[in-house]
Design a protein around this motif. Structure first.
Motif, PDB file in Angstrom:
ATOM      1  N   PRO A  68      -5.897   0.199  11.704  1.00  0.00           N
ATOM      2  CA  PRO A  68      -6.258  -1.206  11.498  1.00  0.00           C
ATOM      3  C   PRO A  68      -5.807  -1.714  10.138  1.00  0.00           C
ATOM      4  O   PRO A  68      -5.794  -0.984   9.158  1.00  0.00           O
ATOM      5  N   GLY A  69      -5.434  -2.980  10.090  1.00  0.00           N
ATOM      6  CA  GLY A  69      -5.066  -3.592   8.825  1.00  0.00           C
ATOM      7  C   GLY A  69      -3.621  -3.399   8.411  1.00  0.00           C
ATOM      8  O   GLY A  69      -3.198  -3.916   7.394  1.00  0.00           O
ATOM      9  N   MET A  70      -2.845  -2.661   9.195  1.00  0.00           N
ATOM     10  CA  MET A  70      -1.436  -2.458   8.852  1.00  0.00           C
ATOM     11  C   MET A  70      -0.589  -3.576   9.444  1.00  0.00           C
ATOM     12  O   MET A  70      -0.850  -4.046  10.549  1.00  0.00           O
ATOM     13  N   THR A  71       0.435  -3.961   8.722  1.00  0.00           N
ATOM     14  CA  THR A  71       1.382  -4.944   9.244  1.00  0.00           C
ATOM     15  C   THR A  71       2.367  -4.245  10.180  1.00  0.00           C
ATOM     16  O   THR A  71       2.470  -3.008  10.187  1.00  0.00           O
ATOM     17  N   ASP A  72       3.103  -5.050  10.923  1.00  0.00           N
ATOM     18  CA  ASP A  72       4.143  -4.475  11.792  1.00  0.00           C
ATOM     19  C   ASP A  72       5.190  -3.732  10.974  1.00  0.00           C
ATOM     20  O   ASP A  72       5.657  -2.666  11.373  1.00  0.00           O
TER      21      ASP A  72
END
Length: 79
Positions: free
Chosen positions: A2-6
Motif C-alpha cells: 500500500p502507498g506505492m506509486t506505479d
C-alpha cells in the motif's frame, strides 16, 4: 504494498527481473548473502549477491529501490 506509486512498483519488478541475469545460487539457510569485498558505497548492488532464498529476492527488490519501504509499513521492526 500500500502507498506505492506505479513507478515504484515498476522499479521493484524491474529489479527482481534484472536479478535473473546474475545466476544467483539458491541458499536454503540464508535469506541473502553478498560479497562485501567489492563494495562501492553503502548499497549492495545486484552483482554482489552470492546466494539468496526466494523471500530474499523479494525483500532485496523492495529495499534496493527504497531502503525504508519495509519500515514505513511495519514500524514494529524499527530499531
Amino acid at each position: 504494498m500500500p502507498g506505492m506509486t506505479d513507478a515504484q512498483r515498476d522499479a521493484v519488478v524491474d529489479t527482481a527481473l534484472d536479478l535473473d541475469a546474475y545466476n544467483i545460487a539458491y541458499d536454503m539457510g540464508w535469506q541473502i548473502k553478498y560479497n562485501t569485498s567489492n563494495m562501492n558505497g553503502s548499497k549492495v548492488q545486484p552483482n554482489q549477491l552470492s546466494t539468496c532464498r526466494c523471500d530474499g529476492l523479494v525483500e532485496y527488490a523492495y529495499e534496493y529501490n527504497d531502503p525504508h519501504q519495509w519500515h514505513i509499513y511495519c514500524p514494529e521492526y524499527l530499531s
